[in-house]
Design a protein around this motif. Structure first.
Motif, short mmCIF file in Angstrom:
data_model
loop_
_atom_site.label_atom_id
_atom_site.label_comp_id
_atom_site.label_asym_id
_atom_site.label_seq_id
_atom_site.Cartn_x
_atom_site.Cartn_y
_atom_site.Cartn_z
N UNK A 1 -13.70 7.63 16.23
CA UNK A 1 -11.79 7.26 15.50
C UNK A 1 -10.92 8.17 16.37
N UNK A 2 -11.27 8.78 17.27
CA UNK A 2 -10.50 8.72 18.46
C UNK A 2 -9.83 7.42 19.46
N UNK A 3 -11.56 6.85 20.06
CA UNK A 3 -11.68 5.58 20.88
C UNK A 3 -10.88 4.30 19.93
N UNK A 4 -11.08 4.14 19.03
CA UNK A 4 -10.31 2.79 18.05
C UNK A 4 -8.91 3.24 18.31
N UNK A 5 -8.31 4.37 17.74
CA UNK A 5 -6.90 4.55 17.98
C UNK A 5 -6.74 4.18 19.06
N UNK A 6 -7.02 4.73 20.14
CA UNK A 6 -6.49 4.95 21.03
C UNK A 6 -6.42 3.76 21.74
N UNK A 7 -7.22 2.60 21.61
CA UNK A 7 -7.71 1.53 22.03
C UNK A 7 -6.11 0.01 21.49
N UNK A 8 -6.04 0.98 20.05
CA UNK A 8 -5.54 -0.11 19.61
C UNK A 8 -3.29 -0.10 19.84
N UNK A 9 -3.83 1.45 19.86
CA UNK A 9 -2.05 1.58 20.58
C UNK A 9 -1.96 1.85 22.01
N UNK A 10 -2.00 2.53 22.25
CA UNK A 10 -2.25 3.12 23.75
C UNK A 10 -2.43 2.34 24.71
N UNK A 11 -4.13 2.11 24.50
CA UNK A 11 -4.49 1.16 25.84
C UNK A 11 -3.59 -1.09 24.77
N UNK A 12 -3.55 -1.10 24.05
CA UNK A 12 -2.90 -1.77 22.98
C UNK A 12 -1.69 -2.11 24.07
N UNK A 13 -0.59 -1.38 24.23
CA UNK A 13 0.53 -2.05 24.54
C UNK A 13 0.56 -1.85 26.08
#
Length: 306
Positions: free
Chosen positions: A118-130
């Motif tokens: 749950x931590x990794x999925x959200x970071x991947x889309x929002x922060x890493x995605x940006x």
């Protein structure tokens, strides 16, 4: 004589624009003359499933009023996908002038119950995605000595909210990312700003409503439509915002806020230096007067949207 529109000649990528805030931004960008890459993986809020329906549906809407757009279904959550999104703009429209980093998912959970996934999925889309999409566009912006980034942050990160450690960390990270981009690329004529949007969308629709307070909060958010966010995004993409960079804005219905950025608020000094004991006796009592309380976003934005 045809009136010049604010974004005539511009090519804009809007990630996560198959619905909600992104859709309204893509539509308004097109209405103001931009050629738009409508990116959406067609996934659920948790990132599952894949089809090209939402992106193509928005492209069809844009074409219905004679706008220009193309659909893209790559994921922002990996560098290769982000590269293809930017390349899509170059292949179809020949250039890229603005990136709106809007794609997002929610996996709300109290921190002590949150899983690594749950931590990794959200970071991947929002922060890493940006980061990934911005990095893919940066070299093109640098070469043409122009370009604009519009990143979606959140008061969940800037202020705080319950059960959103993953989302809050990502969104505060995006504010730092935007400021760094603004500093590093200023000399190339490239701008980077953030918007913290208040709006009802399919992502916000997943907020847990398990108390009267949460129910009241959600009722307030429902009054604020995604279309209210789009005008500021269009402005920030335009040449009229040529001197606006490194800023964080919030949009709440018909209100636009310039948000503060961390700065010192109070200090103490001791010529001979500090010990743990003198910190307890002197420093903390003096600094405590300026301590921040454990606010959540709704505490700070406590009045009804107007």
């Amino acid at each position: 004589m045809t009136t010049q529109r604010m974004l005539d000649g511009k090519v804009v990528v809007v990630t996560g624009s198959g619905g909600g805030i992104g859709r309204d931004i893509a539509l308004m960008m097109a209405r103001h003359g931009a050629k738009v890459v409508v990116n959406d993986v067609g996934a659920s809020l948790t990132g599952e499933g894949h089809n090209d329906g939402p992106a193509q549906a928005v492209v069809n809407e844009i074409k219905s009023f004679d706008g220009q757009a193309t659909a893209n279904t790559d994921s922002v959550a990996d560098a290769a996908g982000a590269g293809r999104i930017v390349q899509n703009a170059l292949d179809v429209f020949g250039r890229i002038d603005c990136v709106v980093n809007n794609a997002g998912i929610l996996r709300d959970r109290f921190f002590h119950k949150m899983s690594e996934e749950e931590w990794d999925a959200v970071l991947k889309v929002h922060l890493y995605g940006s980061y990934y999409v911005s990095r893919a566009a940066a070299d093109h912006f640098k070469e043409q000595r122009s370009g604009a980034f519009v990143h979606m942050t959140s008061t969940s990160g800037l202020i705080g909210n319950l059960a959103q450690a993953n989302y809050s960390a990502a969104k505060l990270g995006i504010a730092g990312l935007s400021k760094s981009i603004a500093l590093d690329l200023e000399k190339f004529g490239v701008r980077s700003n953030c918007i913290a949007p208040f709006a009802w969308s399919r992502m916000i629709n997943s907020i847990k409503v398990d108390s009267p307070e949460q129910e009241a909060r959600v009722a307030k958010i429902k009054q604020m439509t995604p279309a209210k966010i789009a005008p500021l995004a269009v402005y920030l993409a335009s040449e009229q915002a040529a001197d606006v960079t490194g800023q964080i804005f919030a949009v709440r219905n018909n209100e636009i806020f310039l948000m503060s950025q961390p700065r010192p608020v109070r200090s103490v000094h001791r010529g001979e230096g500090w010990t743990p004991e003198t910190i307890a006796e002197h420093a903390m009592p003096a600094l405590r007067k300026s301590f921040h309380t454990l606010d959540v976003s709704a505490d700070v934005f406590s009045w009804d949207p107007v």
